[in-house]
Design an enzyme around this catalytic site. Structure first.
Site, short mmCIF file in Angstrom:
data_model
loop_
_atom_site.label_atom_id
_atom_site.label_comp_id
_atom_site.label_asym_id
_atom_site.label_seq_id
_atom_site.Cartn_x
_atom_site.Cartn_y
_atom_site.Cartn_z
N LYS A 145 27.56 -23.82 -127.31
CA LYS A 145 27.98 -23.47 -125.69
C LYS A 145 26.63 -23.92 -124.58
O LYS A 145 27.06 -24.50 -123.88
CB LYS A 145 28.65 -22.21 -125.67
CG LYS A 145 30.10 -22.39 -126.22
CD LYS A 145 30.46 -21.00 -125.91
CE LYS A 145 32.44 -21.33 -126.65
NZ LYS A 145 33.37 -20.27 -125.87
N LYS A 177 36.66 -29.95 -133.30
CA LYS A 177 36.98 -29.13 -132.66
C LYS A 177 38.42 -28.84 -131.39
O LYS A 177 37.73 -29.67 -130.74
CB LYS A 177 37.02 -27.04 -133.46
CG LYS A 177 36.78 -26.92 -132.33
CD LYS A 177 36.40 -25.48 -132.42
CE LYS A 177 36.14 -24.19 -130.74
NZ LYS A 177 35.80 -23.37 -131.16
N LYS A 228 40.12 -25.47 -125.84
CA LYS A 228 40.98 -25.57 -123.83
C LYS A 228 39.51 -26.39 -122.75
O LYS A 228 39.88 -26.67 -122.69
CB LYS A 228 40.65 -24.06 -124.26
CG LYS A 228 41.66 -23.36 -124.70
CD LYS A 228 41.42 -21.78 -124.01
CE LYS A 228 42.26 -20.56 -124.96
NZ LYS A 228 41.30 -20.32 -125.09
P1 TYM Z 1 39.02 -18.01 -128.98
O1 TYM Z 1 39.33 -17.65 -127.84
O2 TYM Z 1 37.67 -19.12 -128.78
O3 TYM Z 1 40.43 -18.76 -130.19
C1 TYM Z 1 41.15 -18.15 -130.16
C2 TYM Z 1 41.17 -17.94 -132.21
O4 TYM Z 1 41.92 -19.16 -132.17
C3 TYM Z 1 41.18 -19.66 -132.88
N1 TYM Z 1 41.16 -21.17 -133.08
C4 TYM Z 1 40.72 -22.24 -133.85
N2 TYM Z 1 41.92 -22.52 -134.42
C5 TYM Z 1 41.86 -23.50 -135.44
N3 TYM Z 1 42.03 -24.85 -134.46
C6 TYM Z 1 41.22 -24.19 -133.79
N4 TYM Z 1 40.61 -26.13 -132.51
C7 TYM Z 1 41.22 -23.29 -132.66
N5 TYM Z 1 40.22 -23.40 -132.03
C8 TYM Z 1 40.20 -21.95 -131.41
C9 TYM Z 1 39.74 -19.46 -133.38
O5 TYM Z 1 39.17 -19.27 -135.05
C10 TYM Z 1 40.61 -17.95 -132.60
O6 TYM Z 1 40.70 -17.16 -134.09
N6 TYM Z 1 35.30 -14.91 -130.66
C11 TYM Z 1 37.00 -15.28 -130.29
C12 TYM Z 1 37.79 -14.22 -129.21
C13 TYM Z 1 37.06 -12.44 -130.07
C14 TYM Z 1 37.74 -12.15 -131.03
C15 TYM Z 1 37.18 -10.85 -131.35
C16 TYM Z 1 38.35 -12.61 -132.03
C17 TYM Z 1 36.46 -11.96 -129.25
N7 TYM Z 1 36.70 -10.59 -130.07
C18 TYM Z 1 37.39 -10.10 -132.37
C19 TYM Z 1 38.90 -11.79 -133.51
C20 TYM Z 1 38.10 -9.94 -133.13
C21 TYM Z 1 37.31 -16.63 -129.14
O7 TYM Z 1 36.56 -17.07 -128.42
O8 TYM Z 1 38.26 -16.79 -130.25
#
Ligand code: TYM
Length: 335
Positions: free
Chosen positions: A116, A198, A201
């Site tokens: 990032k 990957k 968004k």
């Molecule tokens: P975030 O918002 O980036 O993504 C949410 C969830 O989607 C999964 N994900 C994917 N899985 C498969 N293929 C992809 N291309 C892909 N892109 C995203 C991510 O692995 C995630 O599970 N840090 C986290 C949010 C968070 C969180 C937490 C998660 C904050 N606190 C505590 C679990 C527990 C995040 O940025 O997810």
């Protein structure tokens, strides 16, 4: 809703735009499936989204939409606790305590931080750096047993376990050690235009990403233009054939078919047929979500009410751990 005998599931998603097919197949779909067997806590990680610059009005709108999207994906507030992270003040407080239990060296090794900051060299803020500590706090506050996430979050989960172990060691047994829970298929959905990175968004090429609100025509068009290779053979080989393998992963996640079954289904057929079938399967899976979302966004009062209920319960549950943590580290509790 709460059942003491059931294990605890916790996960979050950032409100930084409409969820992608990656978010859905990698995480949110399994959240829905887990509701029957676990005590499930799901939240919109709006505090985490502050690490990225978004117009304030847009952030508010995206947070509301993300909440509605979770419900549209089948997360039922009668079965699961659903809330907005910043509505429970324990997260920010716990985040600071976790910051003070995290080492500069370990945070510096986080690949998401490196990625990032390379992508946004003009905004390498301190929050981006300490992001995993806030995330560790999110998980540990609820004494979660399992954390269903996509494969990109593995390192953050390892970090959470390390911090929890260190804390337990220093202050006495306080936290349960959470385990990651990754779907068998779909844990890593790749970009349709660059299948070595990957699906995200924030991708600037709209053809690279399927949004879970895309209509059928758009989905079919995007799959049609997905990058493949010149071999014209549907075979699972992520190294040599990342594009085709990604489409197979998506198809397998949506239909439950194995890679061998998919190879047999498309033996002797061209990529054109294959892409259409995968696109149609995805469109069929996402149609009800789109319809539910449109309906939910018409009912602001219902969304506000569910957010309020979620915030109250989340605060009640998390306060118990936070009070214990504050005592353990020697903060003087107010009477
Ligand atoms: P975030 O918002 O980036 O993504 C949410 C969830 O989607 C999964 N994900 C994917 N899985 C498969 N293929 C992809 N291309 C892909 N892109 C995203 C991510 O692995 C995630 O599970 N840090 C986290 C949010 C968070 C969180 C937490 C998660 C904050 N606190 C505590 C679990 C527990 C995040 O940025 O997810």
């Amino acid at each position: 809703m709460e059942n003491e005998a059931k294990k605890i599931i916790l996960s979050g998603i950032q409100p930084t735009g409409v969820f992608t097919l990656g978010n859905y197949l990698g995480a949110v779909r399994s959240w829905k499936q887990m509701q029957e067997d676990y005590n499930c806590y799901y939240f919109i990680a709006d505090l985490h989204s502050l690490t990225i610059h978004i117009e304030p009005q847009k952030r508010r709108q995206q947070t509301r939409e993300a909440f509605a999207l979770l419900l549209a994906c089948g997360i039922d507030p009668e079965k699961s606790l659903v809330f907005v992270q910043s509505h429970n003040k324990c997260h920010a407080e716990m985040g600071w305590i976790m910051d003070c239990c995290s080492q500069f060296g370990e945070l510096s090794r986080m690949t998401q931080f490196k990625d990032k900051s390379a992508k946004h060299p003009d905004n390498i803020n301190a929050g981006l750096f300490t992001y995993p500590a806030l995330m560790a706090g999110d998980i540990l506050l609820y004494q979660a047993d399992y954390v269903p996430v996509g494969a990109d979050q593995t390192q953050h989960l390892e970090f959470t376990r390390d911090v929890a172990t260190r804390f337990n060691h220093a202050y006495g047994e306080t936290f349960k050690l959470p385990e990651g829970y990754f779907p068998k298929a779909g844990a890593r959905v790749m970009s349709l235009q660059d299948p070595t990175s990957k699906m995200s968004k924030s991708d600037t090429n709209p053809k690279a990403t399927i949004s879970i609100l895309d209509d059928e025509k758009t989905i079919l068009k995007k799959f049609k233009s997905a990058v493949t290779d010149s071999e014209a053979c549907v075979r699972f080989d992520p190294e040599a054939k990342p594009g085709v393998s990604n489409l197979m992963t998506i198809y397998s996640a949506v239909t439950g078919k194995t890679m061998a079954e998919i190879e047999a289904e498309f033996a002797g057929k061209g990529y054109g047929d294959f892409k259409t079938v995968v696109g149609q399967a995805v469109a069929d899976e996402l149609r009800p979500i789109r319809e539910n979302f449109a309906r939910l966004m018409q009912d602001r009062a219902y969304l506000d009410e569910e957010m309020k209920k979620g915030a109250e319960r989340a605060t009640y549950i998390a306060s118990k751990t936070l009070t214990k943590v504050k005592k353990r580290v020697g903060l003087l509790l107010e009477k």
